[in-house]
Enzyme design. Structure first.
Site, PDB file in Angstrom:
ATOM      1  N   TYR A 131       0.918  -1.287   0.011  1.00 20.44           N
ATOM      2  CA  TYR A 131      -0.093  -0.156   0.122  1.00 20.44           C
ATOM      3  C   TYR A 131       0.708   1.238   0.040  1.00 20.44           C
ATOM      4  O   TYR A 131       1.536   1.592   0.934  1.00 20.44           O
ATOM      5  CB  TYR A 131      -0.990  -0.054   1.162  1.00 20.44           C
ATOM      6  CG  TYR A 131      -1.937   1.112   1.482  1.00 20.44           C
ATOM      7  CD1 TYR A 131      -2.481   1.709   0.235  1.00 20.44           C
ATOM      8  CD2 TYR A 131      -2.513   1.344   2.547  1.00 20.44           C
ATOM      9  CE1 TYR A 131      -3.280   2.764   0.315  1.00 20.44           C
ATOM     10  CE2 TYR A 131      -3.574   2.463   2.703  1.00 20.44           C
ATOM     11  CZ  TYR A 131      -4.057   3.175   1.417  1.00 20.44           C
ATOM     12  OH  TYR A 131      -4.828   4.102   1.589  1.00 20.44           O
TER      13      TYR A 131
ATOM     14  N   LYS B  59      -1.405  -1.032  -4.074  1.00 16.54           N
ATOM     15  CA  LYS B  59      -2.488  -0.174  -4.135  1.00 16.54           C
ATOM     16  C   LYS B  59      -1.952   1.399  -4.048  1.00 16.54           C
ATOM     17  O   LYS B  59      -1.092   1.371  -3.147  1.00 16.54           O
ATOM     18  CB  LYS B  59      -3.472  -0.540  -3.101  1.00 16.54           C
ATOM     19  CG  LYS B  59      -4.640   0.846  -3.102  1.00 16.54           C
ATOM     20  CD  LYS B  59      -5.597   0.693  -1.818  1.00 16.54           C
ATOM     21  CE  LYS B  59      -6.577   2.056  -2.126  1.00 16.54           C
ATOM     22  NZ  LYS B  59      -7.323   2.030  -0.656  1.00 16.54           N
TER      23      LYS B  59
END
Length: 257
Positions: free
Chosen positions: A136, A160
């Site tokens: 992330y 992400k």
């Protein structure tokens, strides 16, 4: 360490809000019902206890309870658990607890002082027991940075990126072979057009249909997302929770100031 990098899903996922009762307790049942209706609206996966879900205000037991409830409420789609930590030990422990109750994957930001990112993610991957680990990248909001040039050395299945940085998206897609998911609703159509694996979006809590349409190339839907995109960033998480409440009658309560 061999890493399977076929995307767990393609298309739009929701970065799920966590709903609270007025006394500040987590409303697990209401959160799971909200996830269920969003899946019915077309989202392809559900991220539980990420930054949109106010993860910093949740205890580990609360996070695991949310994952378990959403997994039961949404049997047809992947459930991804937010599982970051201040260092590798807590991240690995939360990862193991999340997969034990049914998480299909985990999303993990590195600590702000991560040291060796490869060592950190190897520990998390070991705890994930074969489930995909997504890195992330949203520094200063959720942990530290995941540099593009470092990604090929990490044992992660995907990333992400919630920065909304179009240039970084281009680099991710051209310099790395893992699954790329955008976290900014401003880039949904762009990501779909360029062949990203998908999008994991906060605004899908309130505009799932437009998120899906924008991913599929509907320019008008992408433009309609501008309003909720801007509103959701206003006084986070309160702006987003007000939008969700206006549409679905959910609580606006939050533990964050």
């Amino acid at each position: 360490m061999t890493v399977e990098r076929n995307p767990l899903w393609r298309g739009v996922a929701v970065a799920l809000v966590t709903l609270f009762a007025e006394d500040g307790s987590v409303d697990v049942a209401a959160t799971a019902r909200h996830a269920e209706r969003l899946v019915a609206s077309g989202v392809r996966a559900v991220l539980v206890a990420g930054s949109t879900g106010e993860a910093d205000a949740l205890g580990d037991g609360e996070r695991v309870a949310l994952v378990s409830a959403v997994r039961q409420a949404c049997p047809g789609v992947p459930v991804i658990a937010g599982a970051g930590g201040a260092w590798a030990g807590p991240a690995a422990e939360l990862t193991a607890a999340s997969v034990a109750v049914g998480a299909d994957a985990v999303l993990v930001a590195p600590p702000r002082r991560a040291g060796d990112l490869r060592v950190f993610y190897e520990r998390v991957v070991s705890a994930a027991d074969g489930r995909p680990v997504l890195a992330y990248h949203f520094p200063m909001v959720a942990g530290g940075a995941v540099p593009v040039e470092v990604l090929p050395s990490l044992p992660v299945a995907g990333v992400k990126d919630s920065t909304g940085d179009a240039e970084r998206l281009l680099r991710l897609l051209s310099e790395w072979d893992g699954a790329v998911y955008v976290g900014s609703s401003a880039l949904v159509s762009t990501a779909g057009m360029l062949g990203a694996a998908g999008a994991i979006l906060a605004v899908a809590n309130v505009a799932a249909e437009d998120c899906v349409a924008a991913w599929e190339g509907d320019a008008a839907a992408q433009l309609r997302l501008t309003g909720p995109h801007v509103a959701a960033k206003t006084g986070f998480p309160h702006g987003l929770k007000r939008l969700v409440a206006a549409r679905f009658g959910t609580s606006t309560a939050s533990r964050m100031g």
